[in-house]
Design a protein around this motif. Structure first.
Motif, PDB file in Angstrom:
ATOM      1  N   GLU A 543     -37.584   4.814  57.877  1.00 54.58           N
ATOM      2  CA  GLU A 543     -36.451   5.352  57.118  1.00 54.58           C
ATOM      3  C   GLU A 543     -36.156   6.799  57.529  1.00 54.58           C
ATOM      4  O   GLU A 543     -34.987   7.193  57.678  1.00 54.58           O
ATOM      5  N   GLU A 544     -37.232   7.557  57.711  1.00 56.38           N
ATOM      6  CA  GLU A 544     -37.034   8.956  58.127  1.00 56.38           C
ATOM      7  C   GLU A 544     -36.397   9.042  59.498  1.00 56.38           C
ATOM      8  O   GLU A 544     -35.536   9.907  59.754  1.00 56.38           O
ATOM      9  N   LEU A 545     -36.826   8.130  60.395  1.00 51.05           N
ATOM     10  CA  LEU A 545     -36.232   8.136  61.736  1.00 51.05           C
ATOM     11  C   LEU A 545     -34.743   7.806  61.679  1.00 51.05           C
ATOM     12  O   LEU A 545     -33.924   8.433  62.370  1.00 51.05           O
ATOM     13  N   VAL A 546     -34.367   6.844  60.857  1.00 52.70           N
ATOM     14  CA  VAL A 546     -32.955   6.477  60.726  1.00 52.70           C
ATOM     15  C   VAL A 546     -32.155   7.644  60.146  1.00 52.70           C
ATOM     16  O   VAL A 546     -31.052   7.988  60.626  1.00 52.70           O
ATOM     17  N   ALA A 547     -32.716   8.300  59.121  1.00 57.58           N
ATOM     18  CA  ALA A 547     -32.005   9.444  58.502  1.00 57.58           C
ATOM     19  C   ALA A 547     -31.822  10.585  59.499  1.00 57.58           C
ATOM     20  O   ALA A 547     -30.748  11.207  59.584  1.00 57.58           O
ATOM     21  N   ARG A 548     -32.884  10.859  60.276  1.00 56.82           N
ATOM     22  CA  ARG A 548     -32.800  11.936  61.251  1.00 56.82           C
ATOM     23  C   ARG A 548     -31.793  11.614  62.349  1.00 56.82           C
ATOM     24  O   ARG A 548     -31.018  12.477  62.793  1.00 56.82           O
ATOM     25  N   ALA A 549     -31.769  10.345  62.757  1.00 57.98           N
ATOM     26  CA  ALA A 549     -30.811   9.958  63.794  1.00 57.98           C
ATOM     27  C   ALA A 549     -29.375  10.083  63.285  1.00 57.98           C
ATOM     28  O   ALA A 549     -28.472  10.558  63.997  1.00 57.98           O
ATOM     29  N   GLU A 550     -29.144   9.692  61.995  1.00 58.92           N
ATOM     30  CA  GLU A 550     -27.801   9.840  61.436  1.00 58.92           C
ATOM     31  C   GLU A 550     -27.399  11.310  61.349  1.00 58.92           C
ATOM     32  O   GLU A 550     -26.245  11.681  61.659  1.00 58.92           O
ATOM     33  N   PHE A 553     -26.517  12.601  64.716  1.00 61.09           N
ATOM     34  CA  PHE A 553     -25.227  12.043  65.152  1.00 61.09           C
ATOM     35  C   PHE A 553     -24.061  12.800  64.517  1.00 61.09           C
ATOM     36  O   PHE A 553     -23.099  13.206  65.186  1.00 61.09           O
ATOM     37  N   TYR A 554     -24.167  13.003  63.180  1.00 63.54           N
ATOM     38  CA  TYR A 554     -23.073  13.714  62.505  1.00 63.54           C
ATOM     39  C   TYR A 554     -22.969  15.172  62.975  1.00 63.54           C
ATOM     40  O   TYR A 554     -21.859  15.733  63.089  1.00 63.54           O
ATOM     41  N   GLU A 555     -24.107  15.803  63.253  1.00 60.83           N
ATOM     42  CA  GLU A 555     -24.072  17.186  63.777  1.00 60.83           C
ATOM     43  C   GLU A 555     -23.378  17.229  65.130  1.00 60.83           C
ATOM     44  O   GLU A 555     -22.575  18.152  65.411  1.00 60.83           O
ATOM     45  N   MET A 556     -23.671  16.261  65.983  1.00 59.17           N
ATOM     46  CA  MET A 556     -23.006  16.203  67.287  1.00 59.17           C
ATOM     47  C   MET A 556     -21.505  15.984  67.124  1.00 59.17           C
ATOM     48  O   MET A 556     -20.681  16.608  67.822  1.00 59.17           O
ATOM     49  N   VAL A 557     -21.119  15.134  66.163  1.00 60.45           N
ATOM     50  CA  VAL A 557     -19.687  14.888  65.929  1.00 60.45           C
ATOM     51  C   VAL A 557     -18.999  16.161  65.437  1.00 60.45           C
ATOM     52  O   VAL A 557     -17.891  16.546  65.889  1.00 60.45           O
ATOM     53  N   GLU A 558     -19.621  16.861  64.479  1.00 60.75           N
ATOM     54  CA  GLU A 558     -19.036  18.101  63.970  1.00 60.75           C
ATOM     55  C   GLU A 558     -18.924  19.157  65.069  1.00 60.75           C
ATOM     56  O   GLU A 558     -17.908  19.870  65.161  1.00 60.75           O
TER      57      GLU A 558
END
Length: 594
Positions: A543-550, A553-558
């Protein structure tokens, strides 16, 4: 008005009487040939005329008159007493005996007979006519006679609607009678006009059964009492148990009540070794084993539910279809189930859970036959699906010996009572196989096609000489086995013992090897699990890995959006500067023109 007149006259008074006499032939007319008539006919050329040299015979059939034999018995009652003496009263009989013993004629007769008896007794004491001169040579030497079997007699179901011969039982005294239980186990094929009767046959008379047993429901199993040959017990299709006394007629003497009986057909009943000779137990596919006493048939004396989880729940019970009881082991018995398992039980255990000792599994279908070897009780035979297997009590994982897989389904089997290495199997294609594993193990020693329909049941006589087979259409076939298959061979017991011990040892080694391999695989799997847990220690959870990946991803998009906004702002400023420079240049050109 009609007027009728009848003339009455004797036959001798009118008509000419025929008188016959011998006289030579007389010629009354002689017609000569007429050549002129030949023109009216045509000559046949060529002319074929068939000639048969043999005499003409006529065939006729005739049936001789058949006599039906009927066996009748008589019960001897004590008699010869005077009318004034009641033989039931002990005092009167003793008084009458004392009176007779004082009579001079009685004393003289006894004295005369005594001298003759004394002479006969002295003769018997002089020579022992029953002395065994060759006790050491118990085993008969092998003969070169080929294994064979021949049909002695055939007993057919006398009813029009044929039923299956589901069970056979030999008469314990002399084995001159055979009890056959008839029933149809196919529920959809039971008709209203189907008979419920079962029969007792004299093996020498196949035209008519010696006695008819009339149950309230078709009998699935039937068994003679080994201690009292007049008593038979049978298990019915509706689950009830009944017993007969042949001296009291065709109707059952007593029957169990429905509420305390089995709920399914009773497939096997076996008499127990007891002092009274009245105890037996039964097994059914409802998952129960019940113990009974014919002196009290209202309810069973004991009950056992074949629940492998040892909780005693009837819903989880295994359906019993065969039973095995050895008199040398009075507390042990075995049950063959519909699920292909053999359940070993101990009757004298303290709790119901402890009564189920262990299970043996290795078949793919119902176990139709289960029997211990009469010479080696630790080894037992099971017949099910397409194979017959020999087991050892010491090994539960697998059987020690087995036959090949046949194309036809096996329906029954049993050991030879006189040879420890011989057993018989019956198949659904009507074939009887005789196996001798000391002679041949891959194939049967003798394979005999008994009938065209499927064989369902079989039973060997105590001397091993005769074998009875019951078929699906109610035909009981009596076979005589060759002497080589029913005579103990030289060193056969020792050879059979050696083979059983060798196969048991081999299976134990294989079982230990398999256990060792399973332990190694288990240790390897545990080691790999430990390594995986060590590798995953300190790392984040899924779960932590999924949260960190999300989040990344959002930081890269921003960041990408901010970069695009910045680039657009720079382009706008550059356009503005270019427009301003263009306006300045245009103004300078305009001034020059002026």
């Amino acid at each position: 008005m009609e007027i009728v007149h009848v003339y009455i006259k004797k036959r001798s008074e009118f008509g000419r009487q025929c008188n016959f006499s011998d006289r030579p032939a007389e010629l009354h007319v002689d017609i000569l040939p007429d050549p002129s008539l030949a023109a009216n006919f045509i000559d046949r050329d060529p002319c074929d005329v068939p000639i048969q040299c043999t005499q003409e015979m006529s065939e006729h059939e005739v049936n001789t008159e058949r006599f039906e034999y009927e066996t009748r018995g008589i019960n001897h009652m004590e008699g010869g007493w005077p009318k004034d003496v009641n033989p039931q009263e002990m005092e009167q009989t003793i008084r009458y005996r004392k009176k007779v013993e004082k009579d001079e004629n009685y004393v003289n007769t006894i004295m005369q007979l005594g001298s003759h008896m004394e002479h006969c007794i002295r003769q018997n004491n002089a020579i022992d006519i029953y002395q065994e001169y060759f006790e050491e040579e118990e085993v008969v030497e092998e003969t070169e006679e080929q294994p064979s079997a021949k049909t002695i007699n055939v007993f057919r179901d006398p009813n029009e609607v044929k039923r299956t011969a589901t069970s056979l039982s030999w008469h314990p005294d002399g084995s001159q009678k055979l009890a056959v239980a008839y029933s149809s186990l196919e529920f959809q094929k039971v008709t209203k006009d189907m008979s419920y009767d079962s029969y007792i046959w004299d093996i020498e008379i196949s035209n008519k059964p010696e006695m008819t047993l009339k149950p309230v429901s078709p009998l699935v199993c039937l068994e003679y009492n080994p201690k009292d040959s007049h008593i038979l017990v049978g298990g019915s299709y509706n689950g009830q148990i009944a017993y007969w006394d042949t001296r009291k007629g065709s109707q059952s003497v007593e029957m169990s009540t429905i509420e305390h009986s089995h709920r399914d057909p009773v497939y096997k009943v076996i008499w127990l070794q007891s002092k009274t000779g009245t105890d037996f137990f039964s097994a059914s596919t409802d998952g129960q084993v019940l113990w009974w006493d014919i002196r009290k048939m209202t309810e069973p004396t004991e009950r056992l539910v074949l629940d492998p989880s040892k909780k005693g729940k009837l819903d989880n019970a295994l359906g019993a279809i065969s039973l095995e009881f050895e008199t040398t082991m009075p507390t042990k018995f075995m049950v063959g189930t519909e699920q292909g398992m053999v359940v070993s039980c101990n009757r004298k255990a303290k709790t119901p859970a402890e009564k189920i000792v262990c299970t043996y599994s290795g078949h793919h279908g119902p176990i139709y036959a289960l029997q211990r070897n009469p010479f080696f009780p630790k080894n037992f035979l099971t017949v099910a699906d397409w194979t017959a297997r020999i087991w050892s009590e010491d090994i539960r994982e697998s059987s020690i010996m087995w036959t090949k897989y046949h194309t036809a389904y096996l329906s029954d089997g049993c050991w030879s009572p006189v040879r420890p290495s011989v057993f018989f199997t019956a198949k659904m294609d009507g074939t009887l196989d005789v196996w001798d594993f000391l002679f041949k193990q891959n194939d049967p020693t003798l394979s005999l096609n008994v009938c065209d329909e499927a064989l369902y049941s079989m039973r060997v006589q105590d001397n091993g000489r005769f074998l009875a087979c019951g078929s699906q259409l109610g035909t009981a076939t009596l076979l005589e086995i060759s002497s080589g298959l029913c005579t103990l061979q030289r060193n056969e017991k020792a050879l059979a013992t050696a083979m059983f011990e060798r196969e048991t040892k081999r299976e134990k080694i294989l079982e230990a090897r398999h256990r060792e391999m399973r332990l190694k695989e288990r240790s390897r799997s545990e080691q790999s699990k430990e390594d995986e847990t060590k590798d995953t220690e300190g790392e984040e959870s899924a779960e932590e890995l999924v949260a960190r990946a999300e989040k990344e991803f959002y930081e890269m998009v921003e960041a990408e959006l901010k970069k695009r906004e910045k680039d657009e702002k720079i382009e706008k400023e550059a356009d503005k500067v270019r427009n301003e420079e263009k306006g300045v240049s245009e103004e300078k050109e305009f001034e020059k023109r002026l």
